[in-house]
Design a protein around this motif. Structure first.
Motif: not given
Length: 331
Positions: A176, A179-184, A186-187, A190, A201
């Motif tokens: 999780h 996933a949270q870091s990846q969301d940032l 992606t937003d 990259w 987070q």
């Protein structure tokens, strides 16, 4: 007048229609050329600025487009034998510009055959294609990196978990956090994630009962690279979970001090992140032996992944963690 799917009012006149069509061609970035079967030009509209008409001389394929393109265009037109025949080609005109040529033999109202050529500027299309390919390569690269991180997390979590339930609990929490870091990331298309967003987070998920203000952040809110964002986010996850699960900062209302600063080290810009957590006597033993994988992540996995170094200490009265790595480090 009705012809297939085309309709117009004859009384409007040629001048009205000419303005309409030329405006439309300019808007879509297209050129329309009409020639007789001997190659003599009778009409050219909205010629791209890259190509030039020669004053005082009738245009030819060579004079308009140059020797190479003119030769290829002549070969393309030579393949058209009957009305309705058509052929296309795309050419690199140099200076990162691209054009599509569509040639077709048509029959005019007077019964004579003519050659119609449509030239479409495809420069922006090609640039978008290159950007899309670059983004797909980036997605592939990031996906492989992420899978490697997940594989490492699964292996290390299993190594230091005494039961399946223990493994699943820790593994889900770490996934999780990723996933949270990846969301940032992606937003931000990259470009990475800001340090304070990564920390926030973890605070929002694990620090409850109005205790979020007990984690005090100072220093710069640096933008970290995608690779650094994933691993720093994982380190902050471990520190936060250990503090909530095994620390006493909430009960004693003592603040955890977190800093992030840009420093100059070995001739390059680097990032130094520190975490100083107050620790009561009764909690020191629990913190020291609570999560050996946490120590592995903090002391080995994270610093190695960002080409940096780390200090992790559990001492009487406090827990201290320091992570230093190049600002532009990328994996």
């Amino acid at each position: 007048m009705v012809h297939r799917l085309t309709w117009y009012e004859p009384q409007r006149g040629d001048e009205y229609l000419r303005e309409f069509f030329i405006s439309g061609l300019i808007d879509i970035g297209a050129t329309l050329i009409l020639q007789d079967m001997e190659g003599r030009y009778s009409c050219i509209t909205t010629l791209p600025a890259r190509f030039r008409l020669t004053d005082g001389e009738p245009p030819t394929d060579t004079s308009l487009f140059g020797e190479e393109i003119g030769s290829r265009l002549a070969d393309l037109k030579s393949r058209l034998e009957q009305p309705g025949d058509h052929a296309e080609m795309e050419i690199d005109a140099g200076d990162d510009t691209f054009f599509e040529f569509r040639c077709r033999m048509i029959t005019m109202a007077n019964g004579r055959n003519n050659l119609m050529t449509i030239v479409i500027d495809r420069t922006e299309d090609r640039r978008r294609e290159r950007l899309l390919r670059a983004l797909l390569r980036e997605v592939s690269h990031r996906s492989k990196n992420l899978l490697a991180i997940i594989q490492s997390i699964a292996s290390q979590t299993a190594r230091y978990s005494g039961s399946l339930n223990s493994f699943l609990g820790k593994f889900r929490g770490r996934l999780h956090a990723l996933a949270q870091s990846q969301d940032l990331i992606t937003d931000s298309s990259w470009s990475g994630a800001y340090f304070r967003d990564l920390l926030q987070q973890q605070i929002e998920k694990y620090v409850q009962d109005g205790a979020a203000d007990l984690i005090h952040v100072t220093g710069e809110n640096l933008l970290l690279t995608p690779n650094a964002s994933l691993h720093v986010g994982l380190a902050l996850h471990e520190l936060t979970v250990n503090a909530v699960s095994h620390g006493d900062f909430v009960a004693t209302r003592q603040r955890i001090e977190v800093t992030c600063e840009r420093i100059r080290e070995d001739g390059r810009d680097s990032v130094r992140i520190t975490w100083t957590e107050p620790l009561g006597q009764s909690d020191e033993e629990g913190q020291a032996g609570s999560a050996r994988f946490g120590s592995t992540v903090l002391e080995r996995v994270v610093p190695a992944s960002v080409n940096g170094s780390a200090v992790h200490q559990v001492r009487p009265g406090f827990v201290y963690y320091e992570l230093t790595f190049p600002l532009e480090a990328e994996g």
